[in-house]
Scaffold this motif. Sequence first.
Motif, PDB file in Angstrom:
ATOM      1  N   ASN A  40     -16.749  27.177  -0.676  1.00  0.00           N
ATOM      2  CA  ASN A  40     -17.194  28.239   0.226  1.00  0.00           C
ATOM      3  C   ASN A  40     -18.683  28.114   0.529  1.00  0.00           C
ATOM      4  OD1 ASN A  40     -14.679  29.374   0.503  1.00  0.00           O
ATOM      5  ND2 ASN A  40     -14.999  30.926  -1.075  1.00  0.00           N
ATOM      6  N   ARG A  41     -19.467  27.790  -0.480  1.00  0.00           N
ATOM      7  CA  ARG A  41     -20.909  27.628  -0.273  1.00  0.00           C
ATOM      8  C   ARG A  41     -21.198  26.461   0.670  1.00  0.00           C
ATOM      9  NH1 ARG A  41     -22.234  26.884  -5.101  1.00  0.00           N
ATOM     10  NH2 ARG A  41     -22.660  24.663  -5.009  1.00  0.00           N
ATOM     11  N   LEU A  42     -20.466  25.342   0.494  1.00  0.00           N
ATOM     12  CA  LEU A  42     -20.651  24.190   1.378  1.00  0.00           C
ATOM     13  C   LEU A  42     -20.264  24.540   2.821  1.00  0.00           C
ATOM     14  CD1 LEU A  42     -19.300  21.300  -0.873  1.00  0.00           C
ATOM     15  CD2 LEU A  42     -21.677  21.721  -0.220  1.00  0.00           C
ATOM     16  N   LEU A  43     -19.167  25.248   2.994  1.00  0.00           N
ATOM     17  CA  LEU A  43     -18.765  25.665   4.341  1.00  0.00           C
ATOM     18  C   LEU A  43     -19.789  26.598   4.972  1.00  0.00           C
ATOM     19  CD1 LEU A  43     -14.933  26.260   3.899  1.00  0.00           C
ATOM     20  CD2 LEU A  43     -16.028  24.502   5.276  1.00  0.00           C
TER      21      LEU A  43
ATOM     22  N   ARG B 128     -22.728  24.565   6.201  1.00  0.00           N
ATOM     23  CA  ARG B 128     -22.388  23.861   7.438  1.00  0.00           C
ATOM     24  C   ARG B 128     -22.389  24.810   8.628  1.00  0.00           C
ATOM     25  NH1 ARG B 128     -17.352  20.334   5.132  1.00  0.00           N
ATOM     26  NH2 ARG B 128     -18.573  18.896   3.860  1.00  0.00           N
ATOM     27  N   LEU B 129     -21.797  26.008   8.427  1.00  0.00           N
ATOM     28  CA  LEU B 129     -21.772  26.984   9.513  1.00  0.00           C
ATOM     29  C   LEU B 129     -23.179  27.455   9.873  1.00  0.00           C
ATOM     30  CD1 LEU B 129     -18.661  29.157   8.610  1.00  0.00           C
ATOM     31  CD2 LEU B 129     -18.940  27.647  10.569  1.00  0.00           C
ATOM     32  N   SER B 130     -24.018  27.666   8.867  1.00  0.00           N
ATOM     33  CA  SER B 130     -25.386  28.098   9.156  1.00  0.00           C
ATOM     34  C   SER B 130     -26.164  27.000   9.881  1.00  0.00           C
ATOM     35  CB  SER B 130     -26.104  28.509   7.870  1.00  0.00           C
ATOM     36  OG  SER B 130     -26.259  27.396   7.028  1.00  0.00           O
ATOM     37  N   CYS B 131     -25.905  25.729   9.537  1.00  0.00           N
ATOM     38  CA  CYS B 131     -26.550  24.619  10.237  1.00  0.00           C
ATOM     39  C   CYS B 131     -26.101  24.589  11.695  1.00  0.00           C
ATOM     40  CB  CYS B 131     -26.214  23.310   9.541  1.00  0.00           C
ATOM     41  SG  CYS B 131     -26.949  21.868  10.316  1.00  0.00           S
ATOM     42  N   ILE B 132     -24.829  24.811  11.938  1.00  0.00           N
ATOM     43  CA  ILE B 132     -24.303  24.847  13.305  1.00  0.00           C
ATOM     44  C   ILE B 132     -24.911  26.010  14.072  1.00  0.00           C
ATOM     45  CG2 ILE B 132     -22.226  25.266  14.668  1.00  0.00           C
ATOM     46  CD1 ILE B 132     -20.692  23.675  12.528  1.00  0.00           C
ATOM     47  N   MET B 133     -25.054  27.162  13.432  1.00  0.00           N
ATOM     48  CA  MET B 133     -25.614  28.328  14.113  1.00  0.00           C
ATOM     49  C   MET B 133     -27.099  28.127  14.408  1.00  0.00           C
ATOM     50  SD  MET B 133     -23.193  30.359  14.732  1.00  0.00           S
ATOM     51  CE  MET B 133     -24.053  31.830  15.216  1.00  0.00           C
TER      52      MET B 133
END
Length: 98
Positions: free
Chosen positions: A70-73, A76-81
């Motif tokens: 969950n932390r890795l996901l 990744r989502l924060s990097c995309i945002m």
Amino acid sequence: MQRVPRPALLCGRDYLQHTWEKAYQDHRRKIQDAQPLVDTSAPLSLSHLHLKFKKLKLEEERLAVIDRDNRLLLERLSCIMRTRGQAESRKSHTQKRN
């Protein structure tokens, strides 16, 4: 017919007979007065049989793996945002158009 000779000490035999009779009567009285003794309480429960440490450890490890994923996901989502996901999508669209 021959008669069996009787022992000369009748008082000894009578005393022994009386002792046996008394012991037997005491025994019969104790049996009559005996109370039933049945243990109806629950058996002792052993804690190591109720707490399954191996199962708890495996569950804890499984939850640790889920938390890590969950932390890795989330990273990744924060990097995309942060990058707004435009860099990769623009490149793919421009290559398709040309």
